[in-house]
Design a protein around this motif. Structure first.
Motif, short mmCIF file in Angstrom:
data_model
loop_
_atom_site.label_atom_id
_atom_site.label_comp_id
_atom_site.label_asym_id
_atom_site.label_seq_id
_atom_site.Cartn_x
_atom_site.Cartn_y
_atom_site.Cartn_z
N ILE A 92 0.85 -1.20 0.00
CA ILE A 92 0.00 0.00 0.00
C ILE A 92 0.89 1.25 0.00
N ALA A 93 0.75 2.07 -1.03
CA ALA A 93 1.54 3.31 -1.10
C ALA A 93 0.68 4.47 -0.58
N ILE A 94 1.24 5.23 0.38
CA ILE A 94 0.46 6.29 1.03
C ILE A 94 1.05 7.68 0.76
N ASN A 95 0.19 8.70 0.88
CA ASN A 95 0.72 10.07 0.89
C ASN A 95 0.91 10.48 2.36
N LYS A 96 1.33 11.75 2.58
CA LYS A 96 1.74 12.12 3.94
C LYS A 96 0.63 12.85 4.71
N SER A 97 -0.62 12.62 4.35
CA SER A 97 -1.68 13.35 5.05
C SER A 97 -1.85 12.82 6.47
N ALA A 98 -2.33 13.70 7.36
CA ALA A 98 -2.43 13.33 8.78
C ALA A 98 -3.42 12.19 9.00
N VAL A 99 -4.53 12.20 8.26
CA VAL A 99 -5.55 11.15 8.49
C VAL A 99 -4.96 9.77 8.17
N ILE A 100 -4.14 9.69 7.15
CA ILE A 100 -3.54 8.40 6.79
C ILE A 100 -2.44 8.05 7.80
N ALA A 101 -1.50 9.00 8.00
CA ALA A 101 -0.33 8.69 8.85
C ALA A 101 -0.71 8.45 10.31
N ASN A 102 -1.63 9.26 10.84
CA ASN A 102 -1.91 9.19 12.28
C ASN A 102 -3.09 8.30 12.65
N GLU A 103 -4.03 8.11 11.72
CA GLU A 103 -5.23 7.36 12.10
C GLU A 103 -5.31 5.99 11.42
#
Ligand code: SF4
Ligand code: SF4
Length: 439
Positions: A92-103
């Motif tokens: 899974i490739a993610i961007n650096k948004s807070a909702v993805i990184a933190n939640e």
């Protein structure tokens, strides 16, 4: 298909503004800082007040798009389970948004899924685009705001890329900067190219929007995204630092195209995430939902690197995760109030942190060190009844080390010596037979 807008920094408008100034065609900005903040505050106020109704309108509008599969998730746990189901074992490739990184990511790692962080990877094939932009002086807030432009429509680029190359064997998981309730327009932001690359190349796409990211219309979504980028700009590490940041994960750029155009999924999944937002909306912390995630509050916060072991929480996130029960205390904040001064929405984070501490005290949830130190008179009362024992224990190395471990009070700190003679008694003893006090 819903319209997806991808915004990124461009130096063109800044160059034009600087050229105008050098030629003497100076002008006053159309939008002052006060105007920009006032519009932003209004967008965020409406968004926070109408969290549920905007969510309902958005769901109705999105359900008209047959190529978007929409899901509402009450919690990050539920969202992660859905992502796992859709993903079917890929990376899974993610961007650096807070909702993805933190939640979302903390729940996904429990499934042992392989997460690829793409943000720092984008600075490797570094061209001059961002560097040039950063070197140009900022003349006024309007020029900074307009330096962030709609760069592309990723859904169109994706169709072209898939038709030509097919796709790569990973799922793209992208946090949304803003989404409009009235028409479902999605606004994304990137500094260089990672989000666009993920969107174009992934076999499957999953977008995640916290309920607080829903604004009324497309204009509001674009304006909010520009503000997020413009106000957070000063907090961005300079490209040199980004360039040398080691990339711990696998680069999606080096992965081969393995999935044929015919087998590449064209549907987009969108998860609307509550995860405690509606609860916060009804609480004394509802101002936290007006946050746009610009990270300006991190600029000059003297302790933000200690808020989380990875250093990723800004002051708002430090408090937000405390309120959500994911952070045990708010002790690290020094109450310097710098974060409030830098916040474009004037969110009173230090004031809310004080409220949180007061609530913790009322509910008996203070850390042991605070409970002991704020009730020192009780310790003093009992210690002065048995001063020999208390003083012996307070000098004992083992007791001091245990004290440091359990209460956080340094073992090197000298404790006051306890006595059973109180000040009142000592003073009374100085009275002579005539009732006068000896000097
Ligand atoms: S008030 Fe607290 S959170 Fe805000 S900048 Fe100061 S130390 Fe950081
Ligand atoms: S709280 Fe921090 S991240 Fe949120 S809007 Fe204010 S400065 Fe930006």
């Amino acid at each position: 298909m819903m319209d997806i807008l991808l915004m990124e920094p461009s130096s063109t408008n800044k160059r034009r503004r600087i050229a105008d100034k050098l030629r003497g065609h100076d002008h006053t900005p159309f939008l002052s800082l006060a105007d920009i903040k006032a519009r932003l505050k209004n967008i965020r106020r409406v968004s926070t007040e109408h969290l549920n109704s905007h969510g309902q309108t958005l769901l109705t509008n999105l359900n008209k798009h047959t190529d978007v599969k929409v899901m509402f998730a009450n919690s990050a746990v539920q969202a992660a389970a859905e992502i796992k189901r859709i993903n079917e074992g890929r990376q899974i490739a993610i961007n650096k948004s807070a909702v993805i990184a933190n939640e979302i990511v903390p729940e996904l790692v429990k499934y042992n899924l392989n997460i690829i962080e793409t943000y720092y990877d984008e600075f490797k094939p570094f061209d001059n685009q961002l560097d040039e932009h950063l070197r140009l002086p900022n003349l006024d807030i309007e020029s900074v705001l307009n330096a962030f432009q709609i760069a592309s429509h990723p859904d169109i680029s994706r169709k072209e890329c898939v038709a030509k190359n097919g796709s790569k064997d990973f799922t793209g998981l992208i946090g949304i900067a803003a989404i409009s309730a009235s028409d479902g327009n999605v606004s994304l932001f990137q500094h260089m190219g990672n989000t666009g690359t993920v969107y174009e190349q992934a076999q499957k796409i999953i977008l995640v929007a916290g309920l607080d990211k829903i604004v009324w219309d497309k204009d509001d979504a674009v304006f909010q995204t520009k503000c997020m980028a413009a106000f957070g700009w000063k907090g961005l590490p300079r490209p040199k630092n980004l360039y040398y940041k080691p990339n711990a994960g696998i680069s999606i750029r080096n992965m081969p195209y393995e999935i044929s155009p015919e087998d590449t999924e064209q549907e987009v999944h969108l998860i609307l995430l509550d995860n405690g937002r509606t609860k916060i909306q009804k609480s004394e912390y509802k101002d936290l939902l007006t946050c746009i995630g610009c990270r300006a509050c991190t600029i000059n916060c003297p302790v933000s690197t200690f808020f989380h072991s990875s250093g990723k929480w800004n002051p708002k996130e430090y408090l937000y995760h405390y309120v959500q029960g994911r952070n045990p205390s708010t002790d690290l904040c020094l109450q310097c109030k710098t974060c409030r001064m830098n916040c474009p929405l004037d969110i009173d984070i230090p004031g809310l942190i004080l409220n949180a501490r007061a609530d913790a005290m009322k509910n008996g949830k203070l850390p042991l060190m605070h409970s002991l130190l704020s009730n020192f008179e009780n310790i003093a009362k009992w210690s002065s009844k048995t001063p020999f024992l208390a003083n012996t224990l307070s000098k004992n190395a083992l007791v001091r080390n245990l004290g440091e471990t359990f209460t956080g009070v340094s073992s090197k700190r000298k404790m006051p010596e306890f006595q059973n003679l109180t000040f009142k008694k000592w003073f009374e003893n100085r009275k002579n037979k005539e009732g006068h006090y000896n000097r």
